[in-house]
Design a protein around this motif. Sequence first.
Motif, PDB file in Angstrom:
ATOM      1  N   ARG A 102       0.841  -1.212   0.000  1.00  0.00           N
ATOM      2  CA  ARG A 102       0.000   0.000   0.000  1.00  0.00           C
ATOM      3  C   ARG A 102       0.868   1.251   0.000  1.00  0.00           C
ATOM      4  O   ARG A 102       0.598   2.205  -0.744  1.00  0.00           O
ATOM      5  CB  ARG A 102      -0.937   0.000   1.223  1.00  0.00           C
ATOM      6  CG  ARG A 102      -2.128  -0.947   1.081  1.00  0.00           C
ATOM      7  CD  ARG A 102      -3.181  -0.661   2.143  1.00  0.00           C
ATOM      8  NE  ARG A 102      -2.713  -0.972   3.486  1.00  0.00           N
ATOM      9  CZ  ARG A 102      -2.831  -2.151   4.067  1.00  0.00           C
ATOM     10  NH1 ARG A 102      -3.410  -3.155   3.411  1.00  0.00           N
ATOM     11  NH2 ARG A 102      -2.394  -2.355   5.299  1.00  0.00           N
ATOM     12  N   THR A 103       1.912   1.249   0.829  1.00  0.00           N
ATOM     13  CA  THR A 103       2.819   2.397   0.837  1.00  0.00           C
ATOM     14  C   THR A 103       3.534   2.534  -0.494  1.00  0.00           C
ATOM     15  O   THR A 103       3.743   3.650  -0.996  1.00  0.00           O
ATOM     16  CB  THR A 103       3.855   2.254   1.973  1.00  0.00           C
ATOM     17  OG1 THR A 103       3.179   2.147   3.220  1.00  0.00           O
ATOM     18  CG2 THR A 103       4.788   3.448   2.010  1.00  0.00           C
ATOM     19  N   SER A 104       3.915   1.419  -1.094  1.00  0.00           N
ATOM     20  CA  SER A 104       4.610   1.458  -2.386  1.00  0.00           C
ATOM     21  C   SER A 104       3.738   2.075  -3.472  1.00  0.00           C
ATOM     22  O   SER A 104       4.212   2.848  -4.309  1.00  0.00           O
ATOM     23  CB  SER A 104       5.046   0.045  -2.792  1.00  0.00           C
ATOM     24  OG  SER A 104       6.001  -0.475  -1.891  1.00  0.00           O
ATOM     25  N   PHE A 105       2.445   1.744  -3.468  1.00  0.00           N
ATOM     26  CA  PHE A 105       1.551   2.330  -4.473  1.00  0.00           C
ATOM     27  C   PHE A 105       1.298   3.805  -4.192  1.00  0.00           C
ATOM     28  O   PHE A 105       1.229   4.618  -5.127  1.00  0.00           O
ATOM     29  CB  PHE A 105       0.235   1.549  -4.525  1.00  0.00           C
ATOM     30  CG  PHE A 105       0.271   0.386  -5.474  1.00  0.00           C
ATOM     31  CD1 PHE A 105      -0.045   0.555  -6.812  1.00  0.00           C
ATOM     32  CD2 PHE A 105       0.657  -0.876  -5.030  1.00  0.00           C
ATOM     33  CE1 PHE A 105       0.004  -0.511  -7.702  1.00  0.00           C
ATOM     34  CE2 PHE A 105       0.712  -1.949  -5.907  1.00  0.00           C
ATOM     35  CZ  PHE A 105       0.394  -1.772  -7.252  1.00  0.00           C
ATOM     36  N   LEU A 106       1.162   4.179  -2.903  1.00  0.00           N
ATOM     37  CA  LEU A 106       0.960   5.587  -2.568  1.00  0.00           C
ATOM     38  C   LEU A 106       2.178   6.418  -2.966  1.00  0.00           C
ATOM     39  O   LEU A 106       2.055   7.435  -3.660  1.00  0.00           O
ATOM     40  CB  LEU A 106       0.696   5.730  -1.064  1.00  0.00           C
ATOM     41  CG  LEU A 106       0.651   7.159  -0.521  1.00  0.00           C
ATOM     42  CD1 LEU A 106      -0.478   7.949  -1.152  1.00  0.00           C
ATOM     43  CD2 LEU A 106       0.526   7.154   1.003  1.00  0.00           C
ATOM     44  N   VAL A 113       4.383   8.596 -10.988  1.00  0.00           N
ATOM     45  CA  VAL A 113       3.284   9.036 -11.842  1.00  0.00           C
ATOM     46  C   VAL A 113       3.233  10.561 -11.894  1.00  0.00           C
ATOM     47  O   VAL A 113       3.151  11.163 -12.968  1.00  0.00           O
ATOM     48  CB  VAL A 113       1.943   8.467 -11.351  1.00  0.00           C
ATOM     49  CG1 VAL A 113       0.808   8.947 -12.246  1.00  0.00           C
ATOM     50  CG2 VAL A 113       1.995   6.937 -11.337  1.00  0.00           C
ATOM     51  N   ALA A 114       3.282  11.207 -10.714  1.00  0.00           N
ATOM     52  CA  ALA A 114       3.208  12.671 -10.666  1.00  0.00           C
ATOM     53  C   ALA A 114       4.600  13.303 -10.791  1.00  0.00           C
ATOM     54  O   ALA A 114       4.843  14.100 -11.692  1.00  0.00           O
ATOM     55  CB  ALA A 114       2.538  13.113  -9.376  1.00  0.00           C
ATOM     56  N   GLY A 115       5.516  12.943  -9.888  1.00  0.00           N
ATOM     57  CA  GLY A 115       6.827  13.577  -9.890  1.00  0.00           C
ATOM     58  C   GLY A 115       7.581  13.399 -11.188  1.00  0.00           C
ATOM     59  O   GLY A 115       7.924  14.370 -11.875  1.00  0.00           O
ATOM     60  N   VAL A 198       8.596  11.422  -0.867  1.00  0.00           N
ATOM     61  CA  VAL A 198       9.788  11.106  -0.073  1.00  0.00           C
ATOM     62  C   VAL A 198       9.464  11.136   1.416  1.00  0.00           C
ATOM     63  O   VAL A 198       9.823  10.229   2.177  1.00  0.00           O
ATOM     64  CB  VAL A 198      10.926  12.092  -0.393  1.00  0.00           C
ATOM     65  CG1 VAL A 198      12.063  11.964   0.620  1.00  0.00           C
ATOM     66  CG2 VAL A 198      11.457  11.839  -1.800  1.00  0.00           C
ATOM     67  N   VAL A 199       8.786  12.186   1.862  1.00  0.00           N
ATOM     68  CA  VAL A 199       8.475  12.334   3.285  1.00  0.00           C
ATOM     69  C   VAL A 199       7.526  11.226   3.754  1.00  0.00           C
ATOM     70  O   VAL A 199       7.722  10.631   4.818  1.00  0.00           O
ATOM     71  CB  VAL A 199       7.867  13.729   3.560  1.00  0.00           C
ATOM     72  CG1 VAL A 199       7.371  13.831   5.000  1.00  0.00           C
ATOM     73  CG2 VAL A 199       8.916  14.811   3.292  1.00  0.00           C
ATOM     74  N   LEU A 200       6.509  10.915   2.958  1.00  0.00           N
ATOM     75  CA  LEU A 200       5.585   9.844   3.336  1.00  0.00           C
ATOM     76  C   LEU A 200       6.292   8.492   3.362  1.00  0.00           C
ATOM     77  O   LEU A 200       6.003   7.640   4.216  1.00  0.00           O
ATOM     78  CB  LEU A 200       4.402   9.800   2.364  1.00  0.00           C
ATOM     79  CG  LEU A 200       3.406  10.955   2.453  1.00  0.00           C
ATOM     80  CD1 LEU A 200       2.318  10.814   1.391  1.00  0.00           C
ATOM     81  CD2 LEU A 200       2.779  11.027   3.836  1.00  0.00           C
ATOM     82  N   GLY A 201       7.219   8.279   2.447  1.00  0.00           N
ATOM     83  CA  GLY A 201       7.953   7.020   2.418  1.00  0.00           C
ATOM     84  C   GLY A 201       8.821   6.803   3.639  1.00  0.00           C
ATOM     85  O   GLY A 201       9.093   5.664   4.028  1.00  0.00           O
ATOM     86  N   LEU A 218       7.930  -0.686  -9.371  1.00  0.00           N
ATOM     87  CA  LEU A 218       6.971  -1.597  -9.980  1.00  0.00           C
ATOM     88  C   LEU A 218       5.553  -1.035  -9.884  1.00  0.00           C
ATOM     89  O   LEU A 218       4.794  -1.051 -10.868  1.00  0.00           O
ATOM     90  CB  LEU A 218       7.057  -2.957  -9.273  1.00  0.00           C
ATOM     91  CG  LEU A 218       6.320  -4.138  -9.899  1.00  0.00           C
ATOM     92  CD1 LEU A 218       6.709  -4.316 -11.356  1.00  0.00           C
ATOM     93  CD2 LEU A 218       6.614  -5.408  -9.111  1.00  0.00           C
ATOM     94  N   ALA A 219       5.196  -0.499  -8.715  1.00  0.00           N
ATOM     95  CA  ALA A 219       3.870   0.102  -8.546  1.00  0.00           C
ATOM     96  C   ALA A 219       3.696   1.312  -9.459  1.00  0.00           C
ATOM     97  O   ALA A 219       2.663   1.475 -10.119  1.00  0.00           O
ATOM     98  CB  ALA A 219       3.664   0.503  -7.082  1.00  0.00           C
ATOM     99  N   GLY A 220       4.730   2.169  -9.504  1.00  0.00           N
ATOM    100  CA  GLY A 220       4.655   3.336 -10.371  1.00  0.00           C
ATOM    101  C   GLY A 220       4.538   2.957 -11.837  1.00  0.00           C
ATOM    102  O   GLY A 220       3.763   3.567 -12.592  1.00  0.00           O
ATOM    103  N   GLY A 221       5.295   1.941 -12.265  1.00  0.00           N
ATOM    104  CA  GLY A 221       5.225   1.506 -13.651  1.00  0.00           C
ATOM    105  C   GLY A 221       3.859   0.959 -14.028  1.00  0.00           C
ATOM    106  O   GLY A 221       3.345   1.215 -15.128  1.00  0.00           O
ATOM    107  N   LEU A 222       3.236   0.189 -13.113  1.00  0.00           N
ATOM    108  CA  LEU A 222       1.902  -0.349 -13.368  1.00  0.00           C
ATOM    109  C   LEU A 222       0.882   0.781 -13.536  1.00  0.00           C
ATOM    110  O   LEU A 222       0.039   0.750 -14.449  1.00  0.00           O
ATOM    111  CB  LEU A 222       1.484  -1.268 -12.219  1.00  0.00           C
ATOM    112  CG  LEU A 222       2.205  -2.625 -12.150  1.00  0.00           C
ATOM    113  CD1 LEU A 222       1.870  -3.323 -10.833  1.00  0.00           C
ATOM    114  CD2 LEU A 222       1.811  -3.507 -13.336  1.00  0.00           C
ATOM    115  N   MET A 223       0.964   1.790 -12.668  1.00  0.00           N
ATOM    116  CA  MET A 223       0.012   2.901 -12.754  1.00  0.00           C
ATOM    117  C   MET A 223       0.247   3.740 -14.001  1.00  0.00           C
ATOM    118  O   MET A 223      -0.711   4.208 -14.637  1.00  0.00           O
ATOM    119  CB  MET A 223       0.108   3.758 -11.490  1.00  0.00           C
ATOM    120  CG  MET A 223      -0.465   3.079 -10.258  1.00  0.00           C
ATOM    121  SD  MET A 223      -0.437   4.108  -8.762  1.00  0.00           S
ATOM    122  CE  MET A 223       1.298   3.996  -8.310  1.00  0.00           C
ATOM    123  N   MET A 224       1.500   3.926 -14.390  1.00  0.00           N
ATOM    124  CA  MET A 224       1.784   4.696 -15.605  1.00  0.00           C
ATOM    125  C   MET A 224       1.332   3.929 -16.846  1.00  0.00           C
ATOM    126  O   MET A 224       0.844   4.526 -17.819  1.00  0.00           O
ATOM    127  CB  MET A 224       3.268   5.032 -15.676  1.00  0.00           C
ATOM    128  CG  MET A 224       3.720   5.978 -14.573  1.00  0.00           C
ATOM    129  SD  MET A 224       5.464   6.439 -14.672  1.00  0.00           S
ATOM    130  CE  MET A 224       5.373   7.930 -15.656  1.00  0.00           C
TER     131      MET A 224
END
Length: 321
Positions: A102-106, A113-115, A198-201, A218-224
């Motif tokens: 969950r943290t990895s996807f957030l 995705v955003a940064g 970064v801060v949330l991580g 991996l989470a970022g790539g799936l969402m992109m």
Amino acid sequence: MASTSGVWIAPPVRIAWDRAAASVRPAREAQGPARARPPLLIVAALLAVYFLWGSTYLAIRVAIETIPPFTLGAMRFLIAGGGLYAVLRMLGAPRPSAAEWRTSFLTGALLFVAGNGFVVLGEQWVSSGLVALVVGTMPLWAALFGRAAGQPPTRREWLGLGLGFAGVAVLQLGGELAAAGAGALLVLLAPVCWALGVVLGRSRPLPAGPMGAATQMLAGGLMMGALAVVLGESMTAVPSARSLLAVLHLVVSGSLIGFTAYGYLLRRTRPAVANSYAYVNPVVAIVLGAALAGEAVGPITWLATAVILSGVVVIGLGAKR
């Protein structure tokens, strides 16, 4: 009769000797891992995020010549994150928990995705060097978010952050950002999203070591990849050799080496030290643009370079060893 190394010791003295040895042994064992952690790893990680990440801005510009933005992000992070995850699992790394995923996807949404995604989108209208300069504000946002999370920078780090921001401002004196329209807004939002990620991580559960970087990529790539499908991105032709080489550089240097090194710095140093890359990356991006893309470099650039590097030095002097 008791002896040690062939020397006779009276029983009371022997008891005292054994107790003293027992008390010293745990202390030595506790000191062992600290001494085994070489400072050269921190230096190597800093060099990686300083120079390898600095080169990614030009690589992104080359890659999007024939590859759509979110398709590029999906390719980059699925290959890097998926490959690293598979290797770590084969080496015996534990499977991430549901909370860690969950943290990895957030954080993957905020970081990649955003940064990163906003940076790639913005480079369709804004030069790679100028994008790197705007991203140089990221440590200031991280410091502000960190302050809200109970991790305020020291006075020395505030000074270093201020110098770095001043250097970025000097570099932007002749800027073209105002003419970029929506692209400028995306570029300005990119460092804000990255800093929040970064801060949330740092405050939420993530897998230990490189596995944390693997799951986030991996989470970022799936969402992109999902976004690329939703937005209807498609390649009208086979990607050029230049673009494919740029993707290879982004996967290996930018993601596998760079992001893993950045995660190591976040775990081993203060946030201001780990995030000081944002002040060196613009200089690297501008120098590469001049050397490889023929971009002009004037005296203002060199003045800003001196200011930026002085901020990095100040932050480094205040770092915990």
